[in-house]
Design an enzyme around this catalytic site. Structure first.
Site, PDB file in Angstrom:
ATOM      1  N   SER A 402       0.797  -1.231   0.000  1.00 35.62           N
ATOM      2  CA  SER A 402       0.000   0.000   0.000  1.00 35.62           C
ATOM      3  C   SER A 402       0.824   1.273   0.000  1.00 35.62           C
ATOM      4  CB  SER A 402      -0.942   0.005   1.211  1.00 35.62           C
ATOM      5  OG  SER A 402      -1.922  -0.997   1.078  1.00 35.62           O
ATOM      6  N   THR A 550       1.790   3.446   5.404  1.00 36.89           N
ATOM      7  CA  THR A 550       2.123   2.074   5.760  1.00 36.89           C
ATOM      8  C   THR A 550       1.830   1.136   4.585  1.00 36.89           C
ATOM      9  OG1 THR A 550      -0.074   1.700   6.674  1.00 36.89           O
ATOM     10  CG2 THR A 550       1.637   2.472   8.187  1.00 36.89           C
ATOM     11  N   GLY A 551       2.309  -0.077   4.717  1.00 38.77           N
ATOM     12  CA  GLY A 551       2.017  -1.120   3.731  1.00 38.77           C
ATOM     13  C   GLY A 551       2.199  -2.476   4.370  1.00 38.77           C
TER      14      GLY A 551
END
Length: 617
Positions: A402, A550-551
């Site tokens: 993401s 974030t991811g």
């Protein structure tokens, strides 16, 4: 342990592995030597050397997880300190203490004994390689000196050994020298044949057969074979089996020439040839490794060579021996692919050294997180590009997950598909990815970024179209730039950044973010402004404002399925305070199953660490 340390340690493993491979190769050839005609097969001996070198390179170079069957080797460091620029370290050291006592963070990393041993071995290897090269240069200088001191034979017919011998032979300069040497051939690009003056004292037939032996070397291109063997032995000078294999290659070359010269000759001529060999051995003080000498044998091998001269092998050509040897060598090489070690490192936490605000270091991410096989923290000054923090494996590419929404936002606002913080608001439809309950709702740009709604990003990229999407990625120089998606599924436009073809390393994330912050991408001002506005921001107690994304993603197993027991966690972005801006990327890979998403965990750990040392930035 830095990536350089890891490479040096892999070099040590490769050195040990090639010695083990050399033992296996020598065992295979020792069995095959008992079979007829095998000792004369120079190709087998050179291929044996190549197998050992190939094993060395296979261990040294990156390996294939699909082939490897041994578990990773964990390299545990006793202590670990953050890699921070000198200015940052100095500022931390000068920070006032607020507890009972103050301490200076360590300025250097204490290397494990394994790393120190690997570094020592690399130094020893380089010294040994230099010494070996010097020895080769000395041998070449000696041969050139002999050639310069001799007299070139221009009237070839006046020398009994040369009468008619050079007809049809490759071009070679013949030089007669007054030195106690054996007739020898040297010079890879400019072949020269050295003939000692005492050769004239032998019988004419013996002289002619000796010269024919050297010319046979030339016709068989033995100079090239010899050079290849010497090069491989020099490369792995420390491996005793490389020397043994190279010596057997030389032995095979001599036996092969003896066989060709004496083919169909009567027994009396064979005896004369053997007598000439003994005479030359007595005259020769020492052999030269970089030349092919008629008397290039030792006392230990002389009897065997004379026996083969008098009674040549009349059996099969040794095809079975070659097939057996090839099978054994192939088995050793394939084994090196399957059993080569994979390296990971485990870092123990640093004990509390100073006040609570400085006790946290960039590593590990938090007290509860398990040691990770893949992790990185990179922090760079946005203006100058100077590294402030660089810890872990920061050059390895993985899926951006993401964090790619930053890129989609820039493309969306630049193209006009996205208009402001809340437009367009798109309704959820059946068939959209709905891995998280919050995705089953009408979504606008702000909620999209906050909740990492995959289907919203897919709507933006689909409206862009494949050609324009690829054009943006190329102009951004983003990661590996591969947006083709999964092979055969034609999903690059909608899923290439979700555990698929598009990959990026933390170092490349930081480079991309520097361009974003410095507005060096081919975008409109609105794209920069709106992307900054919708990104989630955090304000630290010391005044730093952090914009980041974030991811979270699962690693992909060799069979194409997701590894549900582990997660990649990303947190990337930039932090600002006054006129100062730094860009950052943190990546972690869980080693066991966690109950919470990796991305938010990595974010919270990074913000705690940033609070601890950002005052020194």
């Amino acid at each position: 342990m830095t990536p350089i340390d890891l490479l040096i340690f892999r070099f040590l493993l490769a050195s040990c592995g090639c010695v083990a491979a050399g033992l296996g190769v020598w065992a295979v050839t020792a069995l095959c030597r008992r079979l007829p005609d095998f000792p004369m097969q120079r190709s087998m001996w050179l291929l044996s050397q190549i197998t050992v070198v190939a094993t060395f390179l296979v261990i040294l170079l990156p390996h294939s997880e699909r082939l490897r069957v041994v578990p990773p080797i964990d390299i545990e460091l006793a202590t670990q300190a953050q890699s921070v620029a000198p200015e940052t370290t100095a500022a931390l050291a000068a920070a006032p203490a607020t507890g009972a006592a103050s301490a200076t963070p360590p300025e250097t990393v204490e290397r494990s004994w394994l790393v120190l041993g690997a570094q020592t071995w690399l130094l020893v290897y380089l010294l040994g390689l230099g010494y070996s090269l010097i020895r080769l240069l000395q041998a070449r200088r000696m041969l050139n000196g002999l050639a310069a001191a001799g007299c070139r034979v221009s009237a070839l017919d006046q020398h009994h050994a040369l009468a008619g011998a050079l007809a049809g032979a490759p071009a070679v300069a013949v030089i007669e020298v007054d030195a106690p040497i054996s007739p020898m051939l040297f010079g890879l690009f400019r072949p020269r044949l050295l003939l000692p003056r005492h050769l004239r004292g032998l019988e004419v037939l013996q002289q002619q057969m000796i010269v024919e032996h050297e010319l046979t070397h030339l016709r068989r291109r033995d100079l090239q074979w010899m050079t290849a063997g010497i090069f491989l032995q020099t490369l792995l000078w420390f491996n005793p089996f490389m020397r043994l294999l190279r010596e057997n290659l030389s032995w095979a070359q001599e036996l092969g020439c003896d066989r060709d010269v004496l083919r169909d000759r009567p027994r009396a001529q064979r005896k004369a040839y053997a007598a000439a060999l003994v005479a030359q051995l007595k005259m020769q003080h020492h052999s030269v490794r970089t030349a092919l000498a008629f008397g290039g044998v030792s006392a230990s091998t002389l009897a065997g060579r004379i026996a083969l001269i008098r009674e040549p092998v009349t059996g099969s050509r040794g095809r079975g021996a070659r097939i057996a040897a090839l099978g054994g060598l192939a088995g050793i090489f394939v084994g090196s692919l399957a059993f080569q070690p994979a390296l990971a490192w485990r870092i123990d936490p640093v004990p509390e050294l100073a006040p609570p605000t400085l006790a946290k270091t960039p590593w590990p991410f938090n007290d509860a997180a398990p040691p990770a096989a893949l992790n990185c923290t990179a922090l760079v000054d946005a203006a100058s590009g100077r590294r402030l923090v660089h810890e872990g494996r920061c050059d390895e590419r993985v899926t951006p997950a993401s964090t790619f929404n930053i890129v989609v936002s820039l493309m969306g606002y630049d193209s006009g598909i996205l208009r402001d913080e809340h437009a367009p608001a798109l309704p959820f439809k059946a068939g959209y990815p709905a891995w998280i309950p919050s995705w089953r709702a009408t979504t606008d740009p702000t909620s999209w970024i906050s909740n990492s709604v995959v289907w919203y990003a897919q709507q933006v990229t689909s409206k862009l179209g494949a050609e324009r999407f690829q054009g943006y990625i190329k102009s951004f120089d983003y990661g590996n730039g591969d947006v083709t998606g999964d092979p055969g599924k034609n999903n690059g436009l909608t899923l290439s950044w979700v555990g698929s073809s598009l990959k990026i390393s933390p170092v490349e994330q930081v480079a991309f973010l520097r361009k974003l912050v410095n507005r060096q991408l081919p975008l409109t001002p609105k794209a920069y402004d709106m992307t900054t506005r919708i990104l989630t921001s955090e304000t630290l107690a010391n005044g730093w404002v952090v914009h980041g994304k974030t991811g979270t993603a699962y690693p992909v197993l060799p069979d194409g399925k997701d590894d549900r027991k582990r997660q990649y966690g990303w947190y990337v972005g930039w932090a600002q305070k006054g006129e100062r801006t730094v860009v950052f990327a943190r990546l972690a890979l869980d080693q066991k199953q966690e109950t919470s998403a990796a991305g938010p965990r990595v974010k919270q750990a990074f913000l705690r660490d940033l609070s601890a040392w950002s005052a020194a930035l």
